[in-house]
Motif scaffolding. Structure first.
Motif, PDB file in Angstrom:
ATOM      1  N   VAL A   1       0.844  -1.205   0.000  1.00  0.00           N
ATOM      2  CA  VAL A   1       0.000   0.000   0.000  1.00  0.00           C
ATOM      3  C   VAL A   1       0.874   1.249   0.000  1.00  0.00           C
ATOM      4  CG1 VAL A   1      -1.636   1.354   1.373  1.00  0.00           C
ATOM      5  CG2 VAL A   1      -1.991  -1.107   1.075  1.00  0.00           C
ATOM      6  N   ARG A   2       1.938   1.256   0.797  1.00  0.00           N
ATOM      7  CA  ARG A   2       2.855   2.399   0.833  1.00  0.00           C
ATOM      8  C   ARG A   2       3.371   2.719  -0.561  1.00  0.00           C
ATOM      9  NH1 ARG A   2       8.410   0.942   3.257  1.00  0.00           N
ATOM     10  NH2 ARG A   2       8.413  -0.145   1.239  1.00  0.00           N
ATOM     11  N   GLU A   3       3.774   1.690  -1.311  1.00  0.00           N
ATOM     12  CA  GLU A   3       4.287   1.915  -2.660  1.00  0.00           C
ATOM     13  C   GLU A   3       3.208   2.514  -3.568  1.00  0.00           C
ATOM     14  OE1 GLU A   3       7.546   1.473  -3.537  1.00  0.00           O
ATOM     15  OE2 GLU A   3       7.766   1.056  -1.388  1.00  0.00           O
ATOM     16  N   LEU A   4       1.979   2.014  -3.431  1.00  0.00           N
ATOM     17  CA  LEU A   4       0.898   2.473  -4.307  1.00  0.00           C
ATOM     18  C   LEU A   4       0.386   3.851  -3.914  1.00  0.00           C
ATOM     19  CD1 LEU A   4      -1.071  -0.868  -4.816  1.00  0.00           C
ATOM     20  CD2 LEU A   4       0.663   0.175  -6.289  1.00  0.00           C
ATOM     21  N   LEU A   5       0.676   4.306  -2.703  1.00  0.00           N
ATOM     22  CA  LEU A   5       0.306   5.671  -2.315  1.00  0.00           C
ATOM     23  C   LEU A   5       1.106   6.695  -3.097  1.00  0.00           C
ATOM     24  CD1 LEU A   5      -0.106   5.320   1.560  1.00  0.00           C
ATOM     25  CD2 LEU A   5      -1.882   5.978  -0.079  1.00  0.00           C
ATOM     26  N   MET A   6       2.206   6.267  -3.719  1.00  0.00           N
ATOM     27  CA  MET A   6       3.012   7.155  -4.558  1.00  0.00           C
ATOM     28  C   MET A   6       2.468   7.245  -5.977  1.00  0.00           C
ATOM     29  SD  MET A   6       5.422   8.326  -2.631  1.00  0.00           S
ATOM     30  CE  MET A   6       6.572   8.945  -3.839  1.00  0.00           C
ATOM     31  N   GLY A   7       1.476   6.402  -6.301  1.00  0.00           N
ATOM     32  CA  GLY A   7       0.907   6.397  -7.649  1.00  0.00           C
ATOM     33  C   GLY A   7       0.916   5.000  -8.223  1.00  0.00           C
ATOM     34  N   PRO A   8       0.366   4.834  -9.437  1.00  0.00           N
ATOM     35  CA  PRO A   8       0.318   3.510 -10.068  1.00  0.00           C
ATOM     36  C   PRO A   8       1.720   2.915 -10.215  1.00  0.00           C
ATOM     37  CG  PRO A   8      -1.059   5.077 -11.259  1.00  0.00           C
ATOM     38  CD  PRO A   8      -0.253   5.873 -10.283  1.00  0.00           C
ATOM     39  N   ARG A   9       1.826   1.616  -9.984  1.00  0.00           N
ATOM     40  CA  ARG A   9       3.115   0.928 -10.102  1.00  0.00           C
ATOM     41  C   ARG A   9       2.925  -0.364 -10.864  1.00  0.00           C
ATOM     42  NH1 ARG A   9       6.753   2.248  -6.152  1.00  0.00           N
ATOM     43  NH2 ARG A   9       8.255   1.347  -7.637  1.00  0.00           N
ATOM     44  N   ARG A  10       3.891  -0.646 -11.719  1.00  0.00           N
ATOM     45  CA  ARG A  10       3.873  -1.931 -12.417  1.00  0.00           C
ATOM     46  C   ARG A  10       4.349  -3.035 -11.467  1.00  0.00           C
ATOM     47  NH1 ARG A  10       7.468  -2.064 -17.266  1.00  0.00           N
ATOM     48  NH2 ARG A  10       8.851  -0.863 -15.905  1.00  0.00           N
ATOM     49  N   TYR A  11       3.965  -4.253 -11.802  1.00  0.00           N
ATOM     50  CA  TYR A  11       4.331  -5.403 -10.972  1.00  0.00           C
ATOM     51  C   TYR A  11       5.839  -5.478 -10.797  1.00  0.00           C
ATOM     52  CZ  TYR A  11       4.432 -10.237  -9.287  1.00  0.00           C
ATOM     53  OH  TYR A  11       4.642 -11.367  -8.539  1.00  0.00           O
ATOM     54  N   VAL A  12       6.580  -5.309 -11.884  1.00  0.00           N
ATOM     55  CA  VAL A  12       8.034  -5.424 -11.833  1.00  0.00           C
ATOM     56  C   VAL A  12       8.643  -4.330 -10.959  1.00  0.00           C
ATOM     57  CG1 VAL A  12       8.395  -4.035 -13.935  1.00  0.00           C
ATOM     58  CG2 VAL A  12      10.128  -5.708 -13.240  1.00  0.00           C
ATOM     59  N   ASP A  13       8.031  -3.149 -10.941  1.00  0.00           N
ATOM     60  CA  ASP A  13       8.538  -2.061 -10.108  1.00  0.00           C
ATOM     61  C   ASP A  13       8.289  -2.343  -8.622  1.00  0.00           C
ATOM     62  OD1 ASP A  13       9.333  -0.625 -12.375  1.00  0.00           O
ATOM     63  OD2 ASP A  13       7.343   0.258 -12.607  1.00  0.00           O
ATOM     64  N   LEU A  14       7.112  -2.887  -8.318  1.00  0.00           N
ATOM     65  CA  LEU A  14       6.827  -3.264  -6.931  1.00  0.00           C
ATOM     66  C   LEU A  14       7.823  -4.314  -6.454  1.00  0.00           C
ATOM     67  CD1 LEU A  14       2.925  -3.513  -7.060  1.00  0.00           C
ATOM     68  CD2 LEU A  14       4.258  -1.817  -5.790  1.00  0.00           C
ATOM     69  N   LEU A  15       8.106  -5.263  -7.299  1.00  0.00           N
ATOM     70  CA  LEU A  15       9.038  -6.336  -6.947  1.00  0.00           C
ATOM     71  C   LEU A  15      10.438  -5.771  -6.704  1.00  0.00           C
ATOM     72  CD1 LEU A  15       8.588  -9.376  -6.614  1.00  0.00           C
ATOM     73  CD2 LEU A  15       9.428  -9.689  -8.945  1.00  0.00           C
ATOM     74  N   ALA A  16      10.829  -4.779  -7.510  1.00  0.00           N
ATOM     75  CA  ALA A  16      12.162  -4.186  -7.380  1.00  0.00           C
ATOM     76  C   ALA A  16      12.305  -3.389  -6.083  1.00  0.00           C
ATOM     77  CB  ALA A  16      12.450  -3.288  -8.581  1.00  0.00           C
ATOM     78  N   ASP A  17      11.240  -2.714  -5.652  1.00  0.00           N
ATOM     79  CA  ASP A  17      11.319  -1.877  -4.461  1.00  0.00           C
ATOM     80  C   ASP A  17      10.971  -2.624  -3.174  1.00  0.00           C
ATOM     81  OD1 ASP A  17      12.291   0.491  -5.511  1.00  0.00           O
ATOM     82  OD2 ASP A  17      10.320   1.161  -6.165  1.00  0.00           O
ATOM     83  N   LEU A  18      10.559  -3.884  -3.313  1.00  0.00           N
ATOM     84  CA  LEU A  18      10.313  -4.742  -2.154  1.00  0.00           C
ATOM     85  C   LEU A  18      11.116  -6.024  -2.353  1.00  0.00           C
ATOM     86  CD1 LEU A  18       6.424  -4.238  -2.058  1.00  0.00           C
ATOM     87  CD2 LEU A  18       8.078  -3.233  -0.466  1.00  0.00           C
ATOM     88  N   PRO A  19      12.457  -5.898  -2.366  1.00  0.00           N
ATOM     89  CA  PRO A  19      13.328  -7.010  -2.782  1.00  0.00           C
ATOM     90  C   PRO A  19      13.224  -8.277  -1.951  1.00  0.00           C
ATOM     91  CG  PRO A  19      14.605  -5.269  -1.735  1.00  0.00           C
ATOM     92  CD  PRO A  19      13.231  -4.714  -1.952  1.00  0.00           C
ATOM     93  N   ALA A  20      12.820  -8.183  -0.703  1.00  0.00           N
ATOM     94  CA  ALA A  20      12.718  -9.391   0.124  1.00  0.00           C
ATOM     95  C   ALA A  20      11.381 -10.106  -0.060  1.00  0.00           C
ATOM     96  CB  ALA A  20      12.924  -9.036   1.597  1.00  0.00           C
ATOM     97  N   LEU A  21      10.497  -9.510  -0.850  1.00  0.00           N
ATOM     98  CA  LEU A  21       9.183 -10.099  -1.102  1.00  0.00           C
ATOM     99  C   LEU A  21       9.241 -10.941  -2.363  1.00  0.00           C
ATOM    100  CD1 LEU A  21       6.124 -10.347  -0.661  1.00  0.00           C
ATOM    101  CD2 LEU A  21       5.842  -8.142  -1.796  1.00  0.00           C
ATOM    102  N   GLY A  22       8.958 -12.219  -2.243  1.00  0.00           N
ATOM    103  CA  GLY A  22       8.998 -13.110  -3.392  1.00  0.00           C
ATOM    104  C   GLY A  22       7.872 -12.823  -4.373  1.00  0.00           C
TER     105      GLY A  22
END
Length: 246
Positions: free
Chosen positions: A29-50
């Protein structure tokens, strides 16, 4: 997908935690509060999340009406995720948790991830609207490659992504230092002396910005224009002397 755990309590708080209480959910949710995010971008900014767990969390949030998929370019090839109106209602709650959690921030380790755009939500969380003055101005923050600012208009402050048109104060630092100052682990003065923070702006604007963010000036800037150029690591120079209010 494993069956979703539930508290089985007929209560609003328990029901909320059934939706956003799982590990990683509020960070998504924190990431999406910055605006729309692609799946690959979410994965990159949450590196410990599989990837499987991210997909599971997003699917659940979409089912609950908290998140939705959007076509950013109308081509169907670059789908992204964004918060719905229901999801956006989490903004003040996430800001409040961020502000509350700053006291528990420990010493950064090599395993810790930090992203410069997280500072935007930190600024939102730290804002104290009751401290806004009748001076209309902007304070800009350059945190690594991210830029955002506070705009004060008619005694109403708001955090805005991107550079300010005419900033009364510009602070430059790195993401780790930004978090350390916000959490009170490092004073702006110490950051300046070690070359980790740079500030340029009118002295009065510096003091107003510190007050707005709950920071107390440790050393009064010289009259007129306050500037700093300390030596140190590349890209981590000067700034304002202030310390976190007790």
């Amino acid at each position: 997908m494993a069956a979703k755990r539930t508290y089985h309590q007929y209560c609003g708080l328990a029901s909320a935690l059934d939706v956003v209480g799982e590990r990683w959910t509020l960070l998504i949710v924190r990431e999406l509060l910055m605006g729309p995010r692609r799946y690959v971008d979410l994965l990159a900014d949450l590196p410990a999340l599989g990837t499987n767990l991210l997909a599971e969390r997003l699917k659940f949030l979409v089912e609950k009406g908290v998140v939705e998929q959007v076509d950013l370019h109308g081509t169907g090839s670059r789908l992204a995720y964004q918060l719905t109106a229901t999801g956006q209602e989490l903004r003040p709650l996430v800001a409040g948790l961020t502000r509350w959690g700053m006291r528990f921030v420990g010493e950064v380790s090599e395993e810790d991830t930090v992203r410069p755009h997280w500072g935007f939500l930190a600024v939102e969380a730290m804002l104290r609207p009751e401290k806004a003055t009748d001076v209309d101005e902007c304070y800009e923050f350059r945190v690594d490659d991210a830029v955002y600012h506070i705009e004060v208009r008619d005694r109403v402050p708001r955090a805005v992504k991107g550079p300010a048109e005419a900033a009364a104060m510009v602070a430059t630092t790195d993401a780790t230092t930004f978090v350390e100052i916000g959490s009170g682990r490092l004073t702006p003065l110490a950051a300046m002396v070690t070359g980790r923070l740079s500030l340029v702006g009118e002295a009065d604007a510096v003091l107003r910005c510190c007050d707005l963010l709950g920071l107390e000036a440790g050393v009064a800037p010289a009259a007129g224009r306050a500037t700093g150029r300390a030596t140190g690591r590349k890209g981590r120079s000067p700034v304002t002397a202030a310390r976190r209010r007790a």
